[in-house]
Design a protein around this motif. Sequence first.
Motif, PDB file in Angstrom:
ATOM      1  N   ASP A  34       0.858  -1.089   0.224  1.00 19.16           N
ATOM      2  CA  ASP A  34      -0.022  -0.031  -0.134  1.00 19.16           C
ATOM      3  C   ASP A  34       1.018   1.223  -0.113  1.00 19.16           C
ATOM      4  O   ASP A  34       1.579   1.614   0.992  1.00 19.16           O
ATOM      5  CB  ASP A  34      -0.866  -0.147   1.338  1.00 19.16           C
ATOM      6  CG  ASP A  34      -1.684   1.411   1.509  1.00 19.16           C
ATOM      7  OD1 ASP A  34      -1.679   2.158   0.821  1.00 19.16           O
ATOM      8  OD2 ASP A  34      -2.066   1.280   2.671  1.00 19.16           O
ATOM      9  N   SER A  35       1.202   1.584  -0.928  1.00 21.67           N
ATOM     10  CA  SER A  35       2.151   2.902  -1.326  1.00 21.67           C
ATOM     11  C   SER A  35       1.802   4.188  -0.462  1.00 21.67           C
ATOM     12  O   SER A  35       2.536   5.032  -0.093  1.00 21.67           O
ATOM     13  CB  SER A  35       2.394   3.384  -2.822  1.00 21.67           C
ATOM     14  OG  SER A  35       1.402   3.819  -3.393  1.00 21.67           O
ATOM     15  N   ALA A  37       0.523   4.252   2.364  1.00 21.18           N
ATOM     16  CA  ALA A  37       0.620   4.296   3.900  1.00 21.18           C
ATOM     17  C   ALA A  37       2.220   4.884   4.086  1.00 21.18           C
ATOM     18  O   ALA A  37       2.328   5.510   5.117  1.00 21.18           O
ATOM     19  CB  ALA A  37       0.914   2.918   4.030  1.00 21.18           C
ATOM     20  N   TYR A  39       3.190   7.957   2.218  1.00 24.60           N
ATOM     21  CA  TYR A  39       2.720   9.096   2.401  1.00 24.60           C
ATOM     22  C   TYR A  39       2.088   9.394   3.596  1.00 24.60           C
ATOM     23  O   TYR A  39       2.285  10.501   4.261  1.00 24.60           O
ATOM     24  CB  TYR A  39       2.120   9.334   1.192  1.00 24.60           C
ATOM     25  CG  TYR A  39       2.797   9.418   0.057  1.00 24.60           C
ATOM     26  CD1 TYR A  39       3.613  10.562  -0.550  1.00 24.60           C
ATOM     27  CD2 TYR A  39       2.666   8.485  -0.834  1.00 24.60           C
ATOM     28  CE1 TYR A  39       4.304  10.358  -1.553  1.00 24.60           C
ATOM     29  CE2 TYR A  39       3.432   8.264  -2.164  1.00 24.60           C
ATOM     30  CZ  TYR A  39       4.266   9.162  -2.507  1.00 24.60           C
ATOM     31  OH  TYR A  39       5.170   9.151  -3.584  1.00 24.60           O
ATOM     32  N   ARG A  91      -4.215   6.338  10.017  1.00 24.30           N
ATOM     33  CA  ARG A  91      -5.782   6.137   9.399  1.00 24.30           C
ATOM     34  C   ARG A  91      -6.416   7.422   9.951  1.00 24.30           C
ATOM     35  O   ARG A  91      -7.904   7.453   9.689  1.00 24.30           O
ATOM     36  CB  ARG A  91      -6.277   4.873   9.708  1.00 24.30           C
ATOM     37  CG  ARG A  91      -5.653   3.806   9.108  1.00 24.30           C
ATOM     38  CD  ARG A  91      -5.663   3.538   7.514  1.00 24.30           C
ATOM     39  NE  ARG A  91      -4.481   2.913   6.801  1.00 24.30           N
ATOM     40  CZ  ARG A  91      -4.106   3.162   5.837  1.00 24.30           C
ATOM     41  NH1 ARG A  91      -4.824   3.800   5.093  1.00 24.30           N
ATOM     42  NH2 ARG A  91      -3.343   2.582   5.366  1.00 24.30           N
ATOM     43  N   ALA A 100      -2.426  13.884   1.848  1.00 24.92           N
ATOM     44  CA  ALA A 100      -2.562  14.639   0.351  1.00 24.92           C
ATOM     45  C   ALA A 100      -1.631  15.819   0.105  1.00 24.92           C
ATOM     46  O   ALA A 100      -1.357  16.065  -0.948  1.00 24.92           O
ATOM     47  CB  ALA A 100      -3.994  14.838   0.354  1.00 24.92           C
ATOM     48  N   SER A 103       2.137  14.870  -0.139  1.00 23.37           N
ATOM     49  CA  SER A 103       2.638  14.187  -1.372  1.00 23.37           C
ATOM     50  C   SER A 103       2.587  15.028  -2.576  1.00 23.37           C
ATOM     51  O   SER A 103       2.923  14.593  -3.624  1.00 23.37           O
ATOM     52  CB  SER A 103       1.226  13.001  -1.711  1.00 23.37           C
ATOM     53  OG  SER A 103       0.166  13.719  -1.820  1.00 23.37           O
ATOM     54  N   ARG A 109       8.234  12.824  -2.450  1.00 29.74           N
ATOM     55  CA  ARG A 109       8.019  11.780  -3.558  1.00 29.74           C
ATOM     56  C   ARG A 109       9.480  11.309  -3.940  1.00 29.74           C
ATOM     57  O   ARG A 109       9.243   9.988  -4.068  1.00 29.74           O
ATOM     58  CB  ARG A 109       7.412  12.494  -4.766  1.00 29.74           C
ATOM     59  CG  ARG A 109       5.938  13.068  -4.612  1.00 29.74           C
ATOM     60  CD  ARG A 109       5.071  13.245  -5.877  1.00 29.74           C
ATOM     61  NE  ARG A 109       4.609  11.876  -6.052  1.00 29.74           N
ATOM     62  CZ  ARG A 109       3.391  11.450  -5.488  1.00 29.74           C
ATOM     63  NH1 ARG A 109       2.810  12.136  -4.969  1.00 29.74           N
ATOM     64  NH2 ARG A 109       2.939  10.048  -6.073  1.00 29.74           N
ATOM     65  N   GLY A 129      -1.734   2.227  -5.637  1.00 25.57           N
ATOM     66  CA  GLY A 129      -1.306   3.926  -5.138  1.00 25.57           C
ATOM     67  C   GLY A 129      -1.962   4.765  -6.278  1.00 25.57           C
ATOM     68  O   GLY A 129      -3.110   4.508  -6.733  1.00 25.57           O
ATOM     69  N   ARG A 130      -1.144   5.839  -6.765  1.00 27.20           N
ATOM     70  CA  ARG A 130      -1.665   6.609  -7.596  1.00 27.20           C
ATOM     71  C   ARG A 130      -0.938   7.070  -8.783  1.00 27.20           C
ATOM     72  O   ARG A 130      -1.197   7.212  -9.950  1.00 27.20           O
ATOM     73  CB  ARG A 130      -1.671   8.234  -6.943  1.00 27.20           C
ATOM     74  CG  ARG A 130      -2.455   8.280  -5.747  1.00 27.20           C
ATOM     75  CD  ARG A 130      -3.981   8.132  -5.874  1.00 27.20           C
ATOM     76  NE  ARG A 130      -4.892   8.603  -4.805  1.00 27.20           N
ATOM     77  CZ  ARG A 130      -4.976   7.703  -3.689  1.00 27.20           C
ATOM     78  NH1 ARG A 130      -4.245   6.873  -3.650  1.00 27.20           N
ATOM     79  NH2 ARG A 130      -5.643   8.320  -2.562  1.00 27.20           N
ATOM     80  N   ASP A 131       0.429   6.280  -8.750  1.00 26.03           N
ATOM     81  CA  ASP A 131       1.359   6.780  -9.986  1.00 26.03           C
ATOM     82  C   ASP A 131       2.290   5.370  -9.924  1.00 26.03           C
ATOM     83  O   ASP A 131       3.519   5.629 -10.595  1.00 26.03           O
ATOM     84  CB  ASP A 131       2.488   8.003  -9.385  1.00 26.03           C
ATOM     85  CG  ASP A 131       3.110   7.989  -8.244  1.00 26.03           C
ATOM     86  OD1 ASP A 131       2.645   6.974  -7.301  1.00 26.03           O
ATOM     87  OD2 ASP A 131       4.107   8.391  -7.951  1.00 26.03           O
ATOM     88  N   ARG A 180     -10.007  15.253  -2.165  1.00 22.77           N
ATOM     89  CA  ARG A 180      -8.758  14.797  -2.247  1.00 22.77           C
ATOM     90  C   ARG A 180      -8.569  14.329  -3.643  1.00 22.77           C
ATOM     91  O   ARG A 180      -7.505  14.478  -4.283  1.00 22.77           O
ATOM     92  CB  ARG A 180      -8.837  13.554  -1.416  1.00 22.77           C
ATOM     93  CG  ARG A 180      -8.282  13.708   0.105  1.00 22.77           C
ATOM     94  CD  ARG A 180      -7.356  12.560   0.395  1.00 22.77           C
ATOM     95  NE  ARG A 180      -8.374  11.167   0.760  1.00 22.77           N
ATOM     96  CZ  ARG A 180      -7.778  10.271   0.619  1.00 22.77           C
ATOM     97  NH1 ARG A 180      -6.471  10.084   0.461  1.00 22.77           N
ATOM     98  NH2 ARG A 180      -8.534   9.084   0.581  1.00 22.77           N
ATOM     99  N   ARG A 187      -2.238  18.234  -8.712  1.00 17.68           N
ATOM    100  CA  ARG A 187      -0.796  18.059  -8.257  1.00 17.68           C
ATOM    101  C   ARG A 187       0.189  18.202  -9.547  1.00 17.68           C
ATOM    102  O   ARG A 187       0.008  17.322 -10.371  1.00 17.68           O
ATOM    103  CB  ARG A 187      -0.530  16.706  -7.506  1.00 17.68           C
ATOM    104  CG  ARG A 187       0.892  16.717  -6.936  1.00 17.68           C
ATOM    105  CD  ARG A 187       0.580  15.252  -6.006  1.00 17.68           C
ATOM    106  NE  ARG A 187       0.387  14.094  -6.621  1.00 17.68           N
ATOM    107  CZ  ARG A 187      -0.112  13.001  -6.211  1.00 17.68           C
ATOM    108  NH1 ARG A 187      -0.686  13.237  -4.903  1.00 17.68           N
ATOM    109  NH2 ARG A 187      -0.257  11.885  -6.849  1.00 17.68           N
TER     110      ARG A 187
HETATM  111  O1   DC Z   1      -4.365   5.836  -0.649  1.00 14.58           O
HETATM  112  P1   DC Z   1      -4.120   6.544   0.424  1.00 14.58           P
HETATM  113  O2   DC Z   1      -5.493   7.357   0.798  1.00 14.58           O
HETATM  114  O3   DC Z   1      -3.359   5.884   1.549  1.00 14.58           O
HETATM  115  O4   DC Z   1      -3.197   7.954   0.081  1.00 14.58           O
HETATM  116  C1   DC Z   1      -2.836   8.697   1.054  1.00 14.58           C
HETATM  117  C2   DC Z   1      -2.294  10.042   0.088  1.00 14.58           C
HETATM  118  O5   DC Z   1      -1.129   9.898  -0.438  1.00 14.58           O
HETATM  119  C3   DC Z   1      -3.280  10.530  -0.856  1.00 14.58           C
HETATM  120  O6   DC Z   1      -3.818  11.923  -0.825  1.00 14.58           O
HETATM  121  C4   DC Z   1      -2.578  10.285  -2.293  1.00 14.58           C
HETATM  122  C5   DC Z   1      -1.319  10.202  -1.632  1.00 14.58           C
HETATM  123  N1   DC Z   1      -0.502   9.064  -2.768  1.00 14.58           N
HETATM  124  C6   DC Z   1       0.224   9.599  -3.712  1.00 14.58           C
HETATM  125  O7   DC Z   1       0.375  10.734  -4.066  1.00 14.58           O
HETATM  126  N2   DC Z   1       0.788   8.439  -4.481  1.00 14.58           N
HETATM  127  C7   DC Z   1       0.733   7.429  -4.296  1.00 14.58           C
HETATM  128  N3   DC Z   1       1.499   6.349  -5.061  1.00 14.58           N
HETATM  129  C8   DC Z   1      -0.030   6.924  -3.193  1.00 14.58           C
HETATM  130  C9   DC Z   1      -0.791   7.782  -2.401  1.00 14.58           C
END
Ligand code: DC
Length: 225
Positions: A34-35, A37, A39, A91, A100, A103, A109, A129-131, A180, A187
């Motif tokens: 869980d990436s 986590a 951040y 959490r 948010a 990050s 990053r 994750g997101r990226d 969010r 970003r």
């Molecule tokens: O998935 P999450 O809600 O636990 O992510 C927490 C924050 O981290 C969310 O605002 C986006 C950021 N994030 C990111 O920028 N890149 C990732 N790979 C994972 C999470």
Amino acid sequence: MIEPLVIAIDGPAGAGKSTVAQKLAARLGLNYVDSGATYRAAALKVLEAGVSPEDESAVVEVIAGAEIRFTTDGDRCAVWLDGRDVTQDIRTPEVTLAAAQVSRLPAVRKKLIALQRSLVQGRGVVMEGRDIGSVVFPEAPLKIFLKAEVQERAHRRRKQDQEEGRASTLEQTAYDIGRRDQLDAERKISPLIPAPDAVEIDSTRLTADQVVEQILKLAQERRLV
Ligand code: DC
């Protein structure tokens, strides 16, 4: 030696990434990561240091001195901050918002992406994750972009909050998710956009198991498993 497999699962908050990634990792005997986590752990450090998550230079300094570790064993994982297991502490709504914000910073990053890349061990990982597909592992042979309608995501997040004993309302949850989404999409660095070769799955009307079956089918078609 066979190279470890990386399956990337990206998407907005509440699209079902964690549940799907955990189930998929268990089915394939891969580790779950869980990436987000990482951040969140960085954000917790910033809050505990009494620094505003918007004060860029102070945040960068605090994070540079943070020891963030991530351990994974099958579908279970834990995140550690300066030697302390913070898997539960990250959490809270305060940490969610601060994550948010921190990050968005390139220095943060850079440090966490290096950590995420170091986590590919054994047979491989399912990393969410997101990226992950766009930046962390652009060479990943299977990238999923999981999405769902905002109302459905708010319902799911609220159910999870209730199960884990956190008070929340549907209205506030939908608002937080929308906020969010906006922060993640706007970003400048690593915004939330699908990698060009990602397969998009809309989970609004699917169960987690149905999504997992679709991904397994793709993995089999590509002869990855
Ligand atoms: O998935 P999450 O809600 O636990 O992510 C927490 C924050 O981290 C969310 O605002 C986006 C950021 N994030 C990111 O920028 N890149 C990732 N790979 C994972 C999470």
